[in-house]
Design an enzyme around this catalytic site. Structure first.
Site, PDB file in Angstrom:
ATOM      1  N   PHE A  22       0.860  -1.183   0.000  1.00 23.96           N
ATOM      2  CA  PHE A  22       0.000   0.000   0.000  1.00 23.96           C
ATOM      3  C   PHE A  22       0.897   1.234   0.000  1.00 23.96           C
ATOM      4  O   PHE A  22       1.679   1.439   0.919  1.00 23.96           O
ATOM      5  CB  PHE A  22      -0.937   0.025   1.207  1.00 23.96           C
ATOM      6  CG  PHE A  22      -1.948   1.144   1.113  1.00 23.96           C
ATOM      7  CD1 PHE A  22      -3.092   1.002   0.347  1.00 23.96           C
ATOM      8  CD2 PHE A  22      -1.740   2.348   1.760  1.00 23.96           C
ATOM      9  CE1 PHE A  22      -4.015   2.038   0.220  1.00 23.96           C
ATOM     10  CE2 PHE A  22      -2.652   3.395   1.640  1.00 23.96           C
ATOM     11  CZ  PHE A  22      -3.790   3.238   0.871  1.00 23.96           C
ATOM     12  N   ASP A  42       9.509   2.591   1.252  1.00 19.28           N
ATOM     13  CA  ASP A  42       8.358   3.361   1.723  1.00 19.28           C
ATOM     14  C   ASP A  42       8.261   3.140   3.230  1.00 19.28           C
ATOM     15  O   ASP A  42       7.767   2.118   3.696  1.00 19.28           O
ATOM     16  CB  ASP A  42       7.093   2.872   1.001  1.00 19.28           C
ATOM     17  CG  ASP A  42       5.827   3.550   1.520  1.00 19.28           C
ATOM     18  OD1 ASP A  42       5.875   4.173   2.597  1.00 19.28           O
ATOM     19  OD2 ASP A  42       4.784   3.429   0.847  1.00 19.28           O
ATOM     20  N   LYS A  64       3.115   9.815   7.969  1.00 16.85           N
ATOM     21  CA  LYS A  64       2.416   9.473   9.214  1.00 16.85           C
ATOM     22  C   LYS A  64       3.043  10.013  10.511  1.00 16.85           C
ATOM     23  O   LYS A  64       2.686  11.086  10.971  1.00 16.85           O
ATOM     24  CB  LYS A  64       2.268   7.964   9.283  1.00 16.85           C
ATOM     25  CG  LYS A  64       1.300   7.432   8.208  1.00 16.85           C
ATOM     26  CD  LYS A  64       0.985   5.997   8.424  1.00 16.85           C
ATOM     27  CE  LYS A  64       0.074   5.417   7.345  1.00 16.85           C
ATOM     28  NZ  LYS A  64      -1.338   5.682   7.550  1.00 16.85           N
TER      29      LYS A  64
END
Ligand SMILES: Cc1ncc(COP(=O)(O)O)c(C=O)c1O
Length: 417
Positions: free
Chosen positions: A159, A244, A273
């Protein structure tokens, strides 16, 4: 201080409604269905306040928050250090064009570089946008160094975000099918399978994009040595390794960055995040050897503005100065041990997995929705990873006491299955 043409009223007039009015019936879901696009089936709770690992709803009900804004609130809710940085910066300078130097952005970049293996930083507004920029950087590198190679190999179950290109990079049919045709240049291969990467690599490949641990896709941990072998393959072929670390970075797995646990260094790393403990921010970091952007190649109106960078600087400095990653390691080990106890106790618990404070519990049946609801009723917020698994990603500042509290609610809830 107002501008000369500003004839506005008192500051208080511009405040939002704070609570529901105490009638115990929330009016907000109705507003949502009337005015907001239905892109998510919400948990039926309206959160109005947070402190540490706790949040409160509009009826004053308290919850222990093991979702943390989807692994975002690294220092918990409204941490005084972050709140102070935001308040001071809000009263000083919120946004100017990136044509000008601004101090929070540059101090944040310095701190990121000093504490990682990467050399340069670009600040974006989100994880998806950081990944988009990383892919642009890799394509630019391919143009300059690999005869125009542009393809990026990524993994099934990954994702990387919701933009069209990141949907193409994320190897999940449910995200891809509604948007076909997707942008070209992405090849999805099985995660944790080095042979699949090797056979997908061609003259057109410019980079391999991977999560060090797949978060959204299932809390999937690769085998020891997988990332090391991918790194060696990239070196052999002259292609870039993009990690990532949007979810895994900033201490979430018990080290400041996940790559540290694999004995490798990426050419490009993306963050988001946890970096701002709640403010919208992302970052692309790159080694000097792949730092090929020149003026005009990339940019952002809001990316790296003084307000978010002041909050991110405060967050990152606090994480580093207080060894928050060390806390994650310690509390994470305790948490996983306690989840293992539940696994022993309940035969329908089939797996407990994860690293640091990114953990999952899997069941032999599709009970995640019911369990989420039952946890909610008992004052614990958890994430439904898939129909038969729950995910826990609490703030990084929790201690064993909060873990015990969550475990006792989970135990109570599992006993009713
Ligand atoms: C590993 C990873 N990359 C990228 C993203 C996308 O980040 P954002 O939602 O900030 O665009 C996510 C979000 O969950 C993620 O987990």
């Amino acid at each position: 201080m107002k501008g000369e043409g500003d004839t506005g009223g008192e500051v208080a007039e511009y405040s939002l409604d704070k609570v529901n009015g105490g009638d115990n019936v929330s009016k907000w879901p109705e507003l949502e269905s009337k005015y907001f696009m239905h892109t998510v089936n919400r948990v039926p709770v309206t959160l109005v306040r947070g402190e540490g690992a706790r949040v409160w709803d509009d009826n004053g009900r308290e919850y222990l928050d093991f979702v943390a804004g989807w692994a975002v609130n690294s220092l918990g809710h409204s941490h005084p250090v972050v709140a102070k940085a935001l308040a001071e910066q809000a009263h000083t300078l919120i946004q100017v064009s990136n044509q000008f130097y601004t101090i929070p952005q540059l101090q944040l970049a310095e701190l990121l570089v000093q504490h990682s293996c990467l050399d340069k930083v670009f600040i974006s507004n989100s994880g998806a946008e950081a990944n988009e920029g990383a892919v642009k950087l890799a394509r630019r590198y391919g143009k300059l160094n690999r005869k125009g190679a542009y393809e990026v190999i990524s993994a099934t179950g990954s994702f990387h975000g919701r933009t069209l290109s990141m949907v193409a990079a994320s190897g999940q049919a449910k995200h891809q099918e509604p948007y076909q045709p997707l942008p070209a240049g992405f090849v999805n291969v099985e995660y944790n399978n080095i042979a699949a990467i090797k056979s997908a690599t061609t003259d057109q490949t410019c980079a391999i994009l991977l999560e060090p641990l797949q978060g959204e896709g299932g809390v999937n941990i690769p085998d020891d040595g997988y990332l090391k072998t991918v790194r060696e393959w990239c070196d052999e072929k002259g292609i870039l390794l993009i990690l990532d670390e949007v979810q895994t970075g900033i201490g979430r797995l018990g080290t400041l960055f996940a790559y540290e646990q694999h004995g490798i260094e990426p050419d490009i790393m993306t963050l988001a995040k946890g970096l701002g403990s709640g403010v919208p921010i992302g970052a692309i970091m790159v080694k000097e050897s792949a730092n090929v952007f020149v003026p005009g190649d990339h940019g952002s109106t809001f990316g790296g503005n003084p307000l978010v960078c002041a909050a991110a600087y405060a967050t990152l400095k606090y994480v580093i100065d207080n060894n928050i990653a060390g806390n994650v390691k310690k509390v994470g080990q305790y948490f996983i041990g306690r989840l293992e106890e539940l696994k022993k106790k309940y035969s329908f618990v089939t797996d407990v997995r994860g690293r640091g404070l990114l953990l999952a519990i899997e069941f032999d049946r599709e009970i995640a929705d019911d369990l989420l609801k039952a946890c909610l009723e008992n004052g614990l917020l958890v994430n439904r990873l898939n129909p038969s698994a729950l995910r826990f990603m609490p703030p990084l500042i929790i201690g064993n006491g909060e873990v015990d509290e969550a475990i006792s609610i989970l135990d109570k809830v599992l006993a009713t299955v």
